[in-house]
Design a protein around this motif. Structure first.
Motif, PDB file in Angstrom:
ATOM      1  N   ALA A  84     -21.472  53.094 -65.919  1.00 31.08           N
ATOM      2  CA  ALA A  84     -21.774  54.296 -66.185  1.00 31.08           C
ATOM      3  C   ALA A  84     -22.456  55.003 -64.791  1.00 31.08           C
ATOM      4  N   THR A  85     -21.985  54.297 -63.561  1.00 35.36           N
ATOM      5  CA  THR A  85     -23.060  54.746 -62.495  1.00 35.36           C
ATOM      6  C   THR A  85     -22.051  54.928 -61.211  1.00 35.36           C
ATOM      7  N   ASN A  86     -22.583  54.968 -60.013  1.00 34.80           N
ATOM      8  CA  ASN A  86     -21.549  55.063 -58.914  1.00 34.80           C
ATOM      9  C   ASN A  86     -21.489  53.919 -58.377  1.00 34.80           C
ATOM     10  N   MET A  93     -26.228  46.151 -63.059  1.00 35.26           N
ATOM     11  CA  MET A  93     -24.973  45.974 -63.795  1.00 35.26           C
ATOM     12  C   MET A  93     -24.059  47.047 -64.124  1.00 35.26           C
ATOM     13  N   ALA A  94     -24.815  48.173 -63.797  1.00 33.32           N
ATOM     14  CA  ALA A  94     -23.928  49.500 -64.333  1.00 33.32           C
ATOM     15  C   ALA A  94     -23.698  49.654 -65.611  1.00 33.32           C
ATOM     16  N   TYR A 149     -24.608  41.505 -70.126  1.00 31.79           N
ATOM     17  CA  TYR A 149     -24.811  42.500 -68.714  1.00 31.79           C
ATOM     18  C   TYR A 149     -25.455  43.504 -69.129  1.00 31.79           C
ATOM     19  N   ARG A 150     -26.212  43.827 -70.240  1.00 31.78           N
ATOM     20  CA  ARG A 150     -26.983  44.948 -70.462  1.00 31.78           C
ATOM     21  C   ARG A 150     -28.557  44.394 -70.620  1.00 31.78           C
ATOM     22  N   GLU A 151     -29.424  45.501 -70.416  1.00 33.40           N
ATOM     23  CA  GLU A 151     -30.732  45.032 -70.526  1.00 33.40           C
ATOM     24  C   GLU A 151     -30.884  44.892 -72.125  1.00 33.40           C
ATOM     25  N   ASN A 152     -31.877  43.971 -72.559  1.00 31.44           N
ATOM     26  CA  ASN A 152     -31.918  43.629 -73.977  1.00 31.44           C
ATOM     27  C   ASN A 152     -33.038  44.388 -74.750  1.00 31.44           C
ATOM     28  N   TYR A 212     -40.545  49.236 -68.675  1.00 32.63           N
ATOM     29  CA  TYR A 212     -39.431  49.803 -67.833  1.00 32.63           C
ATOM     30  C   TYR A 212     -38.199  49.642 -68.262  1.00 32.63           C
ATOM     31  N   LEU A 213     -37.262  50.650 -68.531  1.00 31.05           N
ATOM     32  CA  LEU A 213     -35.795  50.577 -68.603  1.00 31.05           C
ATOM     33  C   LEU A 213     -35.156  51.401 -68.050  1.00 31.05           C
ATOM     34  N   ALA A 214     -34.028  50.906 -67.505  1.00 27.90           N
ATOM     35  CA  ALA A 214     -33.103  51.643 -66.770  1.00 27.90           C
ATOM     36  C   ALA A 214     -31.761  52.015 -67.474  1.00 27.90           C
TER      37      ALA A 214
END
Lengths: 371, 371
Positions: B303-305, B170-171, B142-145, B162-164
């Motif tokens: 780590a988000t809202n 997924m937060a 569930y994390r960007e790779n 692009y990376l968030a």
């Protein structure tokens, strides 16, 4: 680290720019001294309706919510106001944003785009920004040159032509019949971008009847001018449904703020206030004409909320007048193209602002003549 | 009239779309019935600070004036807040508008752009809208790779990635060291678009130190999330001055409303309110975790809202849960990409909204299991 990401050749070729230097920037150059009369940006100093202000204040705590990305209520109200269908209307963050979207839709690098020399700089900014080739047509006197625009369209086989009616910066206009004849004469494959930002101020017989059956006309209007909402950024475009649908392919869907949608809706509902504003603006135009005449200057007839005043000499002189007005805390702008540059452009404002203009103009003229 | 103006082949090829269907559109489909709990758009239901609301109300009558097209005061305050220079900051009508401008700067039709599969749809919308070729990299769990993104950049020689961080939908998040190592490993000619829209909610050690010396990193932040101003549209980007300057070549200069500039400035000045909000959001995340657990579901760390809640079965089941929540007037969204589609995404809101979620979830799960 020597290498870096490469801008595209097009973006690399562009200058950093601001189509208009804002009065705030000028004030910063004056050491932060604010203008006392803000008459340069064709803003509407009579402001929005009290109902609009109230609607915005009521909704202020709600701005944690995104605005409706489909602008449904607002577009419904605009369509009703125009007597067209929902599918005939798109909205955007001011006419400026919509002009950029139109350019993207019909133009590729190198495509010729016909404009009036000295016309709206922000349209030119978008054409240049997407790599188009501007084909500028000089004004005919102080009006945009309909025959000349048409000739250029035909000669260049241009897919886009921009026309403002009423016009900016000269405040001139064509009657509806002339605009309709221009539309009739246009090639079917050329899109007319008809900018009607000032149409609410114009004589009724200068605005062609609404007709969304023609696939090659897009008409743009705004809440920035007559509705007094320049700072909230909302414009709209209407036309044939097939010419409106492509906006949904590329627009910034959440671009119009929630509060802007609420403000524009309330503004549209207060047509009585609009009529009052238009009357006050007409009176202000007359007054600017009298102020000009009292100083031996000529003001052009105006169908907008601003007046072009001939300073009676060359462009350098008019620029000095503008600068001297600025020293007296009066902000105006001026056209820069040849044939227009002897004018200054004075926006209508409340009497208090025009009082300052009336007071400053004789001094500014005297100083400019001595300078 | 048979002929009409031709769209460019690129625009012709695009579908009309809305990257996100707004809750207003869903409400219209429900016959106008409003949601009682608006927990789907990662909005911040705690709203903006009272000082922001007051500043907006005070300035409401002034919106006849355009906002400063140079966003001078706001950018000055942002730069001070970040500890960088004015030249390191550009602002725009939300992160969305800035993403579109970045794409225009570095990408031409056919250019490969590396993204995470299931990542932010509006970025993909811009890439597609300007004719780029998306190179999607599946998440790692569930994390960007990060490794996968890097491999794709190298394989494709992509100028943009692009990376968030933290991630949406997924937060999840990476620690600052991993992000810094990713930046180190990137080719110098690849621009990293680091979307930090949610960073104010994230653990401090997940946000890399601010460094504007690297010409190939653009970091984006927003007033939409932690500051509670989604409806006002303001984001900013910071980085090397040479990577910031090109925004002035193509941006919509008047795009940020006057009231938005005032609101964002006031928001930035009220850091105490921001800290309160962040604490309330952290508590809300915990509560969503407890609600999920009480229903036998697992919530991912966030780590988000917002919180991704695993509905414990397949994507079709999660979709039914979402729909059943909607029937109970609770608006949530869900990821759609494979590997994520068993989750629903629940935004943190005030307790009153989470009460409704807590009440509706068991019923929605029951109905979804029976459906």
């Amino acid at each position: 680290m020597s290498k870096r990401p490469s801008l595209t050749p097009l973006i690399e070729s562009l200058p950093a720019t601001v189509p208009f230097v804002g009065p705030e920037a000028l004030e910063r150059r004056r050491g932060g001294l604010p203008f006392r009369a803000r008459l340069g940006a064709n803003e509407n100093g009579f402001g929005p309706s009290a109902r609009v202000v109230e609607a915005m204040r009521n909704a202020a705590p709600d701005v944690w919510m995104y605005g409706d990305p489909e602008n449904h209520e607002l577009k419904t109200a605009i369509a009703r106001h125009l007597g067209v269908a929902f599918e005939n209307v798109a909205a955007g963050e001011g006419v400026d944003a919509l002009l950029g979207l139109i350019v993207r839709q019909y133009m590729e690098p190198g495509t010729p785009v016909v404009v009036s020399l000295g016309g709206y700089p922000t349209f030119n900014f978008h054409v240049t920004g997407f790599g188009g080739r501007l084909v500028p047509v000089p004004y005919d006197g102080y009006r945009e040159n309909l025959e000349g625009l048409l000739d250029a369209v035909r000669r260049e086989n241009a897919p886009l032509v921009y026309l403002a009616n009423p016009d900016n910066p000269m405040a001139s206009w064509w009657d509806a019949g002339s605009i309709s004849a221009f539309i009739e004469a246009l090639p079917e494959t050329t899109m007319l971008i008809l900018d009607e930002a000032y149409c609410e101020f114009a004589p009724a017989d200068s605005v062609p009847p609404i007709d969304v059956n023609r696939p090659n006309v897009l008409r743009l209007r705004t809440f920035s001018k007559a509705y007094g909402l320049a700072g909230m950024r909302c414009g709209y475009v209407f036309g044939h449904a097939a010419a409106i649908e492509p906006f949904d392919r590329i627009r910034n869907h959440f671009g119009i703020t929630r509060l802007t949608q609420i403000a524009a809706l309330a503004a549209l509902e207060d047509q009585e206030y609009l009529r009052d504003t238009v009357a006050r603006v007409a009176a202000g135009r007359e007054r600017i004409g009298r102020i000009a005449a009292a100083n031996g200057l000529t003001a052009l007839p105006s169908a907008t909320n601003f007046v072009a005043v001939d300073c009676g000499a060359d462009g350098a002189f008019a620029l000095r007048v503008l600068q001297e007005l600025g020293k007296r805390d009066v902000f105006v702008r001026k056209p820069m193209a040849a044939g227009q540059d002897q004018y200054i452009r004075v926006s209508v404002g409340p009497d208090s602002a025009l009082d300052l203009f009336a007071e400053a103009l004789p001094e500014a003229l005297k100083a400019a003549r001595e300078g």
